[in-house]
Scaffold this active site. Structure first.
Site, PDB file in Angstrom:
ATOM      1  N   GLU A   1       5.438  28.943  -1.468  1.00 41.89           N
ATOM      2  CA  GLU A   1       5.573  28.541  -0.067  1.00 41.89           C
ATOM      3  C   GLU A   1       5.782  27.031   0.077  1.00 41.89           C
ATOM      4  O   GLU A   1       6.588  26.589   0.879  1.00 41.89           O
ATOM      5  CB  GLU A   1       4.303  28.970   0.683  1.00 41.89           C
ATOM      6  N   ASP A   2       5.061  26.257  -0.706  1.00 37.77           N
ATOM      7  CA  ASP A   2       5.006  24.809  -0.460  1.00 37.77           C
ATOM      8  C   ASP A   2       5.684  23.930  -1.504  1.00 37.77           C
ATOM      9  O   ASP A   2       5.646  22.713  -1.389  1.00 37.77           O
ATOM     10  CB  ASP A   2       3.533  24.363  -0.339  1.00 37.77           C
TER      11      ASP A   2
END
Ligand code: MN
Length: 493
Positions: free
Chosen positions: A76-77
């Site tokens: 996600e990051d």
């Protein structure tokens, strides 16, 4: 804030069977991936996944879950894709991380979307319930660092934690996590009530503690006299959010709350639970109507214990809770207790899937209960486990479709024009044909061609929803009639 060395030390101490090198590898992988990133609170990002993994370890969960906790925010990051995690750590860990990524895309839109959010959680959970454990650990660390966020966001996250996460934790019997989330969130959700409850609680603690200390001493002496061995005798403190709710029930009268601090006895076996109950009743006078045998009839979430409330010699009312170590572990960790690395069955896949089925069965009963109670959720038809699937848009909205629905059904569900102009679909980022049956949890992105205005007739052979089939027929009819109109003699038009 936990440090990596401390984490490795805990792992090594508590479970020498774990592959420590793999943990170190996963830590380095995560540290490298998040390097340079900071949390809102100012600390290096890696402290977050480390705290999550450490929480999972403290719940005695298995190696894969803890490692997935270390890696949970990478897809996600960071630019590192899930495929890299799969290559390095295998499919099981990659699937757990993928489940978290999927959950992370979901947005909470307030209590009116409550049921929908619950369903989303179930979708994710139906795959592998360990995803939920990681999500809970993630949420607890986020709540701990909530102070660093703007007030608006604080309130939203706190509300969501109480409405959704704590509810599901409760239904999964995960008391420890539930009370932690509730008290952390309560402080942000209603700071005034939180402070008042805390003050009231603290005003009562000295008196309660004195009484409980005396009671513990008396009971221990009696247990030794009777040669009943036990694991622990101690006082357990009621958590603030539960106290707040109970006070509301009793018009704020704290004198009516008997279990501010309860006496808890952890025994060696079930027989001893009843022996201890007898002993307690011979020591102190029980209040009639307050003896509850949850060993003989467990609560719906599986909770087992015997509860009784007695008057101490000085008239102080005291609730006593008696349970075995196994019951205690189950009461604190619920379904997660079955995944504990300390139990030999936790290596047995068949056993684990049986446990999952049982818990999902319980959740279904819960849904039934909600419907029967005609509560605010009663208009929602919870049929997720049969006949319906839930798939996601790239924005994280859940779309509810019948089993075996296809990207065509999905496209028409979004918009008629998207249905008419669709030419293909990405399912979980892979290009697939329009007749591919969708499965719960799939993320679907429709590819459209703006020059294409008319659906294909063969879609009718696989489209499942009434809506999609209607639109296809309508569009085809419209095309036919305009085609005919062009060639018909003027007099017939
Ligand atoms: Mn996270």
């Amino acid at each position: 804030m936990i440090h990596a060395d401390e984490f490795f030390f805990n792992i090594e101490k508590n479970n020498p069977a774990f592959d420590l090198d793999l943990f170190k590898l996963a830590y380095e992988f995560a540290e490298r991936a998040h390097r340079g990133q900071k949390r809102q609170s100012g600390e290096d990002y890696i402290h977050h996944p480390l705290a999550v993994a450490n929480k999972l370890a403290s719940m005695h969960l298995d190696q894969e879950t803890i490692i997935a906790g270390l890696l949970h925010d990478i897809p996600e990051d960071t630019p590192i894709p899930i495929e890299a995690i799969q290559k390095e750590f295998g499919a099981e860990i990659a699937t757990l991380v993928g489940g978290i990524t999927k959950l992370g895309k979901l947005k909470y839109r307030g209590i009116d979307r409550y049921a929908e959010n619950l369903r989303k959680m179930f979708v994710a959970m139906a795959d592998d319930i360990r995803v939920i454990f990681i999500k809970f650990a993630d949420r607890i660390d986020n709540l701990r660092t909530l102070w660093a966020l703007p007030p608006e966001k604080q309130r939203r996250i706190a509300q969501e934690s109480i409405d959704i996460y704590a509810q599901i934790a409760h239904r999964l019997g995960m008391r420890e996590l539930r009370i932690e989330m509730e008290d952390l969130a309560f402080a942000y959700l209603d700071p005034t009530a939180y402070a008042a409850t805390k003050k009231l609680f603290e005003s009562r603690v000295p008196q309660s503690s004195r009484n409980i200390e005396v009671a513990i001493r008396e009971l221990k002496t009696k247990l030794e006299e009777q040669h009943i061995s036990y694991e622990r005798v101690y006082g357990r403190v009621k958590h603030l959010y539960a106290l707040h709710n109970k006070l509301k029930l009793y018009n704020g009268d704290i004198n009516r709350i008997f279990d501010l601090i309860a006496l808890r006895v952890i025994t060696r076996d079930v027989g001893d639970c009843y022996r201890v109950l007898g002993l307690i009743h011979s020591l102190w006078k029980p209040i009639s109507g307050r003896i509850k045998d949850y060993i003989a009839s467990p609560k719906p979430n599986g909770y087992q214990s015997i509860h009784t409330t007695v008057f101490l010699q000085n008239g102080f009312p005291l609730e006593c809770q008696i349970r075995t170590m196994d019951m205690h572990h189950l009461a604190e960790f619920g379904v997660a207790a079955h995944f504990a690395y300390k139990t030999p069955e936790s290596k047995d896949g068949a056993h684990i899937s049986k446990i999952q089925v049982e818990w999902i069965e319980r959740l279904k009963n819960w849904q039934q209960e909600i419907q029967d109670n005609k509560s605010f959720l009663n208009e929602i038809n919870f049929d997720i486990f049969k006949e319906r699937i839930f798939v996601f848009t790239p924005r994280g909205d859940a779309i509810d479709l019948p089993e075996n629905a296809t990207p065509v059904d999905f496209a028409y569900h979004i918009h008629t024009d998207i249905g008419n102009s669709c030419v293909g679909a990405y399912i979980n980022q892979e290009l697939k044909s329009l007749d591919t049956p969708l499965r719960s949890g799939d993320m679907v992105e429709i590819i459209t061609d703006k020059n294409k205005k008319v659906p294909s007739e063969d879609w009718l052979t696989f489209a499942k929803t009434h809506m999609a089939r209607q639109h296809v027929k309508q569009a085809l009819n419209k095309q036919r009639s305009s085609f005919l109109r062009r060639f018909l003699p003027k007099s017939l038009k």
